[in-house]
Design an enzyme around this catalytic site. Structure first.
Site, PDB file in Angstrom:
ATOM      1  N   LYS A 106      42.672  55.918  99.280  1.00  0.00           N
ATOM      2  CA  LYS A 106      41.470  55.277  98.634  1.00  0.00           C
ATOM      3  C   LYS A 106      41.938  54.089  98.106  1.00  0.00           C
ATOM      4  O   LYS A 106      41.133  53.067  97.859  1.00  0.00           O
ATOM      5  CB  LYS A 106      41.035  56.407  97.455  1.00  0.00           C
ATOM      6  CG  LYS A 106      39.918  57.178  97.882  1.00  0.00           C
ATOM      7  CD  LYS A 106      39.500  58.116  96.654  1.00  0.00           C
ATOM      8  CE  LYS A 106      39.086  59.375  97.044  1.00  0.00           C
ATOM      9  NZ  LYS A 106      39.104  60.455  96.124  1.00  0.00           N
ATOM     10  N   HIS A 108      44.076  51.692  98.976  1.00  0.00           N
ATOM     11  CA  HIS A 108      44.149  50.639 100.014  1.00  0.00           C
ATOM     12  C   HIS A 108      42.695  50.211 100.517  1.00  0.00           C
ATOM     13  O   HIS A 108      42.897  49.266 101.412  1.00  0.00           O
ATOM     14  CB  HIS A 108      45.179  51.120 101.009  1.00  0.00           C
ATOM     15  CG  HIS A 108      46.404  51.792 100.476  1.00  0.00           C
ATOM     16  ND1 HIS A 108      47.247  51.072  99.410  1.00  0.00           N
ATOM     17  CD2 HIS A 108      47.066  52.951 100.958  1.00  0.00           C
ATOM     18  CE1 HIS A 108      47.933  51.980  99.319  1.00  0.00           C
ATOM     19  NE2 HIS A 108      47.885  52.846 100.127  1.00  0.00           N
TER      20      HIS A 108
END
Ligand code: OMP
Length: 222
Positions: A106, A108
């Site tokens: 999440k 990245h």
């Protein structure tokens, strides 16, 4: 069939105690309960132990008659469990796809937290323990948001505890909620009741039996 399942559960409890996975002392659970015992599946920490563990999962699953299309092992502890159970089921002639999730993805924004086979159809969640039911509800939400159907859960130990709702203890059972309200089948290699039976048989375990019984009175289901 029940007698066989009970015998398997007893054998499993003994295996978990001998492996140092099931320990007695003072532990804080994820739901914030002070528990006199803790089951740490991370301590099935060599090939022989995780192989034997996978045999117990496969045996429990096959005895339950649960059908499914894909195996899902939730991060982190469910990942090796899902993989090991997949290997064992394939060895027994049931080769199924398996998948797991990343916890970090999440942050990245690199599109997708899922790794492995596509999550579709009836998903079997392979996890370690259900206490108050938070972890399993998170897995169910993740599977739903991937567009698949959370169908069943197999765990090593059902601690037979009451659920929490927004951090508060409630009167209903975590596993019953997953079964009746969320509609999943739940299969456990062993339950708290089997642990208590095991402790009761050996005088050396008397103080553990007392502590675990008191815990059950406070947080357990009827
Ligand atoms: P619930 O989310 O409350 O159902 O707790 C289940 C999770 O707690 C497991 O997936 C473990 O991460 C952890 N746990 C154990 O591993 N062993 C235990 O004996 C008890 C717990 C726990 O914290 O309740």
């Amino acid at each position: 069939a029940n007698a066989t399942r009970d015998a398997m559960a007893q054998e499993f409890v003994q295996f978990a105690i001998e492996s140092g996975v099931l320990r007695f002392g003072e532990f804080k659970t994820k739901a914030g309960r002070l528990s006199p015992y803790f089951f740490n599946a991370g301590l099935f920490d060599d090939g022989a132990k995780i192989g034997r563990l996978a045999q117990f999962y496969a045996q429990a699953l096959l005895a339950s008659g649960i059908e499914f299309d894909v195996i899902f092992g939730p991060a982190y502890k469910g990942i090796p469990l899902g993989a090991a159970v997949s290997v064992e089921l394939a060895r027994l002639g049931y080769n199924k796809p398996f998948a797991y999730n990343r916890k970090e993805a999440k942050d990245h924004g690199e599109g997708g937290v899922l790794v492995g086979a596509p999550l579709k159809g009836r998903v079997l969640i392979v996890d370690d323990v259900i206490s108050a039911g938070t972890a399993v509800r998170e897995s169910i939400a993740l599977i739903r948001s991937a567009g698949a159907t959370p169908h069943a859960v197999v765990i090593a130990l059902d601690r037979q505890e009451r659920a929490t709702e927004n951090g508060e203890d409630v009167s209903w059972s975590a596993v019953q909620y997953v079964r009746d309200t969320l509609g999943l089948q739940v299969c456990a290699i062993a339950q708290l009741a089997h642990l208590l039976q095991h402790l009761q048989r050996d005088d050396n375990f008397l103080s553990h039996w007392q502590a675990v019984s008191a815990y059950r009175t406070r947080y357990g289901i009827e």
